[in-house]
Design a protein around this motif. Structure first.
Motif, PDB file in Angstrom:
ATOM      1  N   PRO A  84       0.724  -1.262   0.036  1.00 29.42           N
ATOM      2  CA  PRO A  84      -0.080   0.073   0.041  1.00 29.42           C
ATOM      3  C   PRO A  84       0.889   1.440  -0.118  1.00 29.42           C
ATOM      4  CG  PRO A  84      -0.715  -1.601   1.661  1.00 29.42           C
ATOM      5  CD  PRO A  84       0.577  -2.064   1.033  1.00 29.42           C
ATOM      6  N   MET A 131      -4.319   9.873   2.126  1.00 29.23           N
ATOM      7  CA  MET A 131      -4.414   9.638   0.677  1.00 29.23           C
ATOM      8  C   MET A 131      -4.829  11.275  -0.003  1.00 29.23           C
ATOM      9  SD  MET A 131      -7.072   6.448   0.550  1.00 29.23           S
ATOM     10  CE  MET A 131      -7.630   6.822  -0.917  1.00 29.23           C
ATOM     11  N   GLY A 176      -7.013   0.701  -5.113  1.00 29.72           N
ATOM     12  CA  GLY A 176      -7.055   0.525  -3.690  1.00 29.72           C
ATOM     13  C   GLY A 176      -8.137  -0.473  -3.004  1.00 29.72           C
ATOM     14  N   THR A 224      -9.935   3.105   3.811  1.00 30.81           N
ATOM     15  CA  THR A 224      -9.700   2.930   2.294  1.00 30.81           C
ATOM     16  C   THR A 224      -8.085   2.734   2.379  1.00 30.81           C
ATOM     17  OG1 THR A 224     -11.458   4.126   1.494  1.00 30.81           O
ATOM     18  CG2 THR A 224      -9.547   3.827   0.132  1.00 30.81           C
ATOM     19  N   ARG A 225      -7.303   1.796   1.669  1.00 32.34           N
ATOM     20  CA  ARG A 225      -6.015   1.606   1.483  1.00 32.34           C
ATOM     21  C   ARG A 225      -5.677   2.159  -0.143  1.00 32.34           C
ATOM     22  NH1 ARG A 225      -7.120  -3.723   3.814  1.00 32.34           N
ATOM     23  NH2 ARG A 225      -7.157  -3.563   5.973  1.00 32.34           N
ATOM     24  N   LEU A 226      -4.769   2.814  -0.129  1.00 29.63           N
ATOM     25  CA  LEU A 226      -4.207   3.029  -1.688  1.00 29.63           C
ATOM     26  C   LEU A 226      -3.225   2.309  -1.993  1.00 29.63           C
ATOM     27  CD1 LEU A 226      -4.761   5.136  -3.774  1.00 29.63           C
ATOM     28  CD2 LEU A 226      -2.814   6.643  -2.812  1.00 29.63           C
ATOM     29  N   LEU A 227      -3.298   1.694  -3.121  1.00 34.60           N
ATOM     30  CA  LEU A 227      -2.483   0.612  -3.805  1.00 34.60           C
ATOM     31  C   LEU A 227      -1.461   1.502  -5.035  1.00 34.60           C
ATOM     32  CD1 LEU A 227      -4.453  -2.517  -3.709  1.00 34.60           C
ATOM     33  CD2 LEU A 227      -2.833  -1.616  -2.038  1.00 34.60           C
ATOM     34  N   GLN A 287      -7.250   6.378   4.824  1.00 29.86           N
ATOM     35  CA  GLN A 287      -7.705   7.452   3.893  1.00 29.86           C
ATOM     36  C   GLN A 287      -7.258   8.746   4.227  1.00 29.86           C
ATOM     37  OE1 GLN A 287     -12.077   7.752   2.644  1.00 29.86           O
ATOM     38  NE2 GLN A 287     -11.951   9.276   4.164  1.00 29.86           N
ATOM     39  N   TYR A 330      -1.380   5.096  -7.644  1.00 29.33           N
ATOM     40  CA  TYR A 330      -1.822   6.634  -7.717  1.00 29.33           C
ATOM     41  C   TYR A 330      -1.068   7.158  -8.934  1.00 29.33           C
ATOM     42  CZ  TYR A 330      -3.294  11.473  -6.632  1.00 29.33           C
ATOM     43  OH  TYR A 330      -3.832  12.492  -7.021  1.00 29.33           O
TER      44      TYR A 330
END
Length: 354
Positions: free
Chosen positions: A88, A96, A169, A146-149, A93, A151
């Motif tokens: 991640p 992010m 994500g 929420t997890r961001l994978l 969140q 961008y």
């Protein structure tokens, strides 16, 4: 005188019958051979007493779990995607970028029946249809984080500033019972317009490869009071927590009683995964009796149920739960492994339901 004696001798010889010669006596036949009498076969070894004796009346009292069913599935089967997920970029969140936050919020709104405009995001017709057809909505669960994978910018025209972006994500959901589920998303959108237009999207559930398990023991009468086992995972979990107890050491009653043993998986698992719950005398051995087990699945939520009559004070059996991941896992990781081993003797008995 001599002639007279000779004549008499001759006359006597003619008159006397020749002595009869007895025929030879035949030898008696030999006695028949004595048949050997085989020793009686040893009595068959008594079959070992079953670890749990399933009371038929308990099985009958479970209308949602027919006796001839191994698994009961409710609702559509979910796909089992396999994605190589990167580490991640953001695990919550709050760290992010704001446009990624808005897009994720729009997906959550769309899954809940909204349009996404509340987050300042619009979906193209194709993107909206994909979200609606994904069957990824989770009724009864609330969004938690929420997890961001990923961008990354998207260049639509060479040598010009990027006008689009790709965000990927995970959306994490949970309910008040402690159950959790995760959804994977990948979105492409424009950054030059407002509201943010989503032009492409992929969305699918992420199934647990290592689910958490909760095990309860419930007096059979408590389940009969509800008319048998409920058909819903959440409802049965509520009853187990209200009328039963979690597995733990403590006081146990003396004497055989009717019990229902329940093992709940607290994360969603794929339809191709396998849950097995049974009893054994060797917790480290391969033997597992699960002939009385019934498995209920509801859109990835799974519970295994074992009805049985036994004495929690006298038995030497163990309850054992095994889980094997399905098609969502690598082939060499789809083996069954123990995720819970519980001694029946050390359970704490619930209070008898009125």
């Amino acid at each position: 005188m001599k002639r007279l004696v000779l004549a008499l001798l001759l006359l006597g010889a003619c008159a006397a019958p020749a002595p009869e010669v007895a025929p030879p006596v035949a030898a008696p036949p030999p006695p028949p051979p004595v048949a050997e009498i085989a020793p009686p076969p040893p009595p068959p070894a008594p079959e070992p007493a079953p670890l749990l004796e399933p009371p038929p009346e308990i099985v009958v009292a479970m209308p949602a779990l027919p006796a001839d069913a191994v698994e009961v599935r409710i609702g559509p089967a979910q796909p089992a995607p396999r994605y190589p997920l990167p580490a991640p970029l953001a695990t919550t969140q709050t760290t992010m970028p704001i446009d990624a936050v808005r897009v994720a919020a729009a997906i959550i709104d769309r899954l809940s029946g909204g349009s996404g405009l509340a987050a300042g995001v619009s979906f193209s017709d194709t993107a909206a249809q994909k979200v609606d057809a994904s069957r990824a909505a989770l009724p009864g669960l609330d969004w938690r984080d929420t997890r961001l994978l990923q961008y990354a910018p998207v260049e639509y025209e060479p040598r010009l500033p990027p006008k689009g972006r790709i965000v990927a994500g995970q959306l994490v959901f949970a309910d008040g019972l402690g159950r959790s589920a995760t959804i994977l998303f990948s979105v492409e959108y424009s950054i030059a317009d407002e509201p943010i237009p989503v032009v492409g999207i992929e969305i699918a559930p992420i199934f647990s490869l290592d689910p958490t398990i909760e095990v309860f023991v419930l007096d059979a009468d408590a389940l009969r009071a509800f008319g048998g086992a409920p058909a819903r995972h959440a409802e049965l979990l509520r009853i187990a927590r209200e009328k039963g107890v979690r597995w733990q050491a403590g006081e146990t009653p003396i004497g055989a009683r009717d019990w229902v043993l329940l093992a709940f998986l607290m994360e969603r698992v794929s339809p191709s995964s396998r849950l097995r719950l049974g009893v054994t005398r060797d917790p480290n051995g391969p033997d597992l009796f699960d002939g009385a087990t019934r498995v209920l699945e509801e859109d990835g939520w799974r519970v295994a149920i074992v009805p049985g009559r036994f004495s929690a004070y006298e038995t030497d059996a163990w309850l054992k739960a095994e889980f094997a991941a399905g098609l969502e896992a690598d082939p060499d990781a789809r083996f069954a492994r123990a995720i819970g081993i519980y001694p029946l003797r050390l359970m704490q008995a619930p209070a008898v339901a009125p």
